[in-house]
Scaffold this active site. Structure first.
Site, short mmCIF file in Angstrom:
data_model
loop_
_atom_site.label_atom_id
_atom_site.label_comp_id
_atom_site.label_asym_id
_atom_site.label_seq_id
_atom_site.Cartn_x
_atom_site.Cartn_y
_atom_site.Cartn_z
N GLU A 130 96.36 30.24 52.02
CA GLU A 130 95.64 29.10 51.45
C GLU A 130 94.13 29.12 51.64
O GLU A 130 93.39 28.75 50.72
CB GLU A 130 96.20 27.80 52.04
N ARG A 142 96.32 15.61 54.85
CA ARG A 142 95.58 16.86 55.02
C ARG A 142 94.23 16.81 54.31
O ARG A 142 93.29 17.49 54.73
CB ARG A 142 96.40 18.06 54.53
#
Length: 783
Positions: free
Chosen positions: A730, A327
């Site tokens: 997030e 990621r």
């Protein structure tokens, strides 16, 4: 049939549906101390307490272990070692068999658990742990990826490569090029409630585990794996956590497994709650990175080609380091289009605790590396970094493909940044700051505006699923259960709002119940900002199943077409009559209509081929931007965050109050990561920042003096998510990158913005001061 007069004005709208501001369902309990966490639960009769015995060697073979004094200590009932694990001594979440419950023949970091003491009291267990006599044959160890060959070091999991076009050729042919290296620090989760597990033995193979975890199903699977029993024998329950942030996605496995083994072995309930020092020493953290970058660009600041190596301190085992470092690469572009790109991860083995998930899951580190490249170009050309950002934003047609070959179809970054640039008065303030710095000898100010484009979905495709269970009782009250966990982020109340909206009943009629594997099986972790997206859709599906049954029942009973049945606030219109919702459910019950249903949802469109480095790993992107202004004392390196303006999009927000809280909290946590929170290991491999006395999280006094947060709710989600909302857990964390770049801007002023400060993270006062001194020296040498 009961008929009703028209509703009173107070009944015209339900209390607590979607798109309304609702307080967190446990907010009043949080502030009064009434919220029950695992350590607050009434203790079962005969409860025992556990404590882990930790290694005092960073890397070595265990020569001998003498636990005789431990076993003889007051109150000790049992001492467990690796050989006492009934079926398996492995709790690796990625099934690489590299993470033992208890170390057996070797230790690979300072603080690794070797044994567990089970005693009558927690204090007795802790004191007994200190009596162990363990000898090691110590070996060389490494704690910092800076000290090893980042391109050829030992890996804990296979690396990932993303590429599109010929980056090397593009860089070589570019009119301008530069290269550099950046260090990005890690971060401890520092939850208010640390790790804890309590296991209660049941009949036959059964055991119930109360665990502070974001992933009850994984705890269930790990406990069953270690015990050697089927998953149906293990029930895991979580009502709430006092913070999770990713650290409770896998790191609770060890505590739950040991508690369960001890409980079944001794036939008594067992609780394990490490103290803060042991918790911070023995559990994983955010990965810190060293990023090597090279970029080619033209005289206007347009990026032509870029090459990245993201090397991460992963620790001694794989844990989630593979997907975390993946990621990071997924977000090395942030909001920018790279015509040619090559990016590679290096998940490196180190003799430190195995690092794990943390809010953003590697994405923040990826973005910080990408923003450094933007800053380098700006300084090389003598331009405002915001101008370089805007010139490289994703666009349309041939400028909308990511390094992993996903087309960006929902891009609103230009609109977000333009709106914030105006509302925050960026340009006038930047000029004002230049004038202030010219007059101020010691205090310098800086400003930066940075964007966020964050992908939403689990990159492990199979995790993009959720289940829910809804019961409607005969009196019209509703019982709600789903696979998501509540860690303070407001997930429970949002899902309750979804169910209330479907039935058009007040939210007070919806009972929020603890997450348990006994009701909803095979759940995914509450992580990747997908908790509401997944569980909201699953709960909606369950509610709609029951709703359709009620519609069919009413149509048959009252002989009206289904089109003439409408759910109104706390009542149902059937033809030309209105029935209270509770009356209709009572009638349905008497007619033997099933008023319970499960719901299931799986995210569409997502796919990912890791071997090729191509796919569509994200369902959609969330966008935001932040403008931060800081002041620094060039004599000490100390600084203040003077003002922050945030514009963040949430789609059609389910609950603006909750979303604003998430944005504010995420930003402050991100600011802490990039400024004050620093992890330090000594020359023996010991983590020295293992308590509040040595590890500085942001305080109330560290928040921006002026803090303006606005929701950009004008862009509706282009994908059919739950009520067209967007994830908000997030993405706001990365808005804090603006603070790091504002500090860099302030530091750069001491050299008249001619030299890139290359300010690493965390930008502690010490690091700011050293950067100021370095730039002054370089400026004097070049003049």
């Amino acid at each position: 049939m009961n008929t009703h007069s028209p509703p009173s004005p107070k009944a015209k709208k339900i209390l607590g549906g979607v798109a309304t501001d609702q307080r967190h369902d446990s907010a009043h309990k949080h502030v009064t101390g009434q919220a029950v966490y695992i350590d607050d639960m009434p203790e079962p009769a005969g409860l025992l307490h556990g404590c882990l015995g930790l290694s005092t060697c960073a890397h070595g073979t265990i020569r001998s272990v003498d636990l005789s004094a431990v076993r003889a200590a007051p109150g000790v009932v049992e001492v467990l070692t690796a050989s006492d694990m009934p079926a398996s001594n492995d709790i690796s979440p990625t099934h690489r068999h590299d993470e033992p419950v208890l170390a057996e023949d070797k230790v690979e970091f300072y603080g690794q658990a070797i044994f567990a003491v089970i005693a009558e009291t927690r204090e007795q267990a802790r004191r007994a742990c200190r009596l162990a006599k363990i000898e090691y044959d110590e070996e060389a160890f490494v704690t910092d990826v800076w000290d090893i060959d980042r391109r050829n070091g030992k890996l804990v999991t296979p690396p990932l490569t993303l590429k599109r076009g010929d980056a090397a050729a593009a860089i070589e042919a570019a009119p301008r090029r530069l290269k550099g290296t950046m260090r990005i620090g890690g971060q401890d989760h520092f939850y208010l409630e640390g790790h804890i597990a309590m296991a209660v033995p049941g009949e036959d193979m059964d055991v119930t585990v109360y665990s502070s975890t974001q992933h009850p199903s994984e705890i269930q699977h790990m406990v069953s794996h270690v015990l050697g029993v089927p998953s149906h024998a293990v029930t895991v329950e979580v009502r709430r956590m006092g913070g999770g942030f990713g650290g409770k996605e896998t790191q609770g496995n060890q505590f739950a497994a040991i508690a369960a083994v001890a409980a079944k072995r001794l036939g008594r309930a067992v609780k394990i709650r490490p103290d803060r020092d042991d918790d911070m020493t023995s559990t994983g953290k955010r990965h810190d990175f060293v990023v090597d970058y090279e970029v080619g660009f033209d005289d206007d600041g347009n990026i032509l080609g870029v090459d990245y190596l993201y090397a991460a301190r992963c620790g001694y085992s794989s844990d989630l380091s593979g997907p975390v470092t993946d990621r990071a690469l997924f977000h090395c572009d942030n909001a920018y289009f790279y015509p040619a790109v090559h990016a590679q991860s290096a998940p490196l083995y180190t003799n430190t605790v195995s690092n794990t998930a943390f809010r953003g899951f590697g994405g923040p580190q990826g973005m910080v590396g990408g923003e450094r490249v933007i800053e380098e170009i700006a300084f090389a050309l003598g331009m405002d970094p915001l101008e370089i950002r805007k010139r490289n934003f994703y666009g349309t047609d041939d400028r909308n493909v990511t390094p992993y070959h996903q087309t960006v179809e929902d891009n609103i970054v230009r609109e977000i940044v333009s709106e914030l640039e105006l509302s925050a008065d960026y340009a006038p303030r930047r000029d004002e700051i230049r004038h202030f710095n010219a007059r101020s000898e010691y205090v310098k100010r800086g400003i930066a505006l940075t964007p966020v484009k964050f992908g939403i979905s689990f990159t492990a495709t199979h995790f993009n699923q959720a289940g829910a269970l809804v019961h409607v009782y005969a009196d019209g009250s509703v019982h709600l259960n789903h696979g998501g966990t509540e860690m303070g982020q407001g997930l429970y109340v949002k899902i309750a709002q979804v169910v209330a909206e479907e039935f058009q009943i007040d939210i007070g009629q919806v009972k929020i119940t603890a997450t348990t594997t006994g009701k909803v099986p095979n759940t995914s972790a509450t992580a990747a900002s997908s908790g509401t997206d997944l569980n909201g859709m699953a709960a909606q599906a369950a509610a709609r199943t029951i709703k359709q049954r009620l519609i069919d029942f009413a149509a048959e009973r009252y002989q009206v077409p289904t089109e003439q049945i409408e759910f109104l606030p706390n009542r149902v219109r059937v033809g030309n009559q209105e029935i209270a919702f509770g009356d209709l459910t009572q009638q349905a019950y008497m007619a033997r209509v099933q008023l319970s249903a499960t719901g299931f949802y799986k995210t569409p469109k997502v796919r990912w081929d890791r071997d090729k480095g191509q796919g569509h790993p994200f369902y959609y992107f969330a966008y935001g931007a932040a403008c931060a202004e800081v002041s620094i004392d060039t004599l000490t390196g100390e600084y203040m965050v003077e003002r922050v303006d945030i514009l963040h999009e949430t789609g059609r927000s389910l609950n603006r109050a909750i979303d604003l809280g998430q944005i504010e909290g995420g930003f402050i946590q991100g600011m802490g990561w990039l400024t004050t929170e620093e992890l330090v290991w000594d020359d023996k491999g010991r983590l020295r920042t293992h308590a509040p006395s040595t590890y500085k999280i942001p305080l109330a006094s560290d928040r921006p003096k002026i803090f303006n947060v606005t929701l950009a709710d004008w862009p509706e989600n282009t994908e059919p998510t739950i009520h067209r909302s967007k994830a908000v857990g997030e993405p706001p964390f990365m808005l804090a990158i603006s603070v790091l770049h504002a500090l860099s801007d302030a530091v750069a002023s001491v050299a008249d913005h001619r030299i890139c400060p290359r300010l690493d993270a965390p930008a502690t006062p010490e690091r700011v001061l050293m950067a100021v001194e370095r730039l002054r020296k370089e400026a004097s040498q070049s003049s």
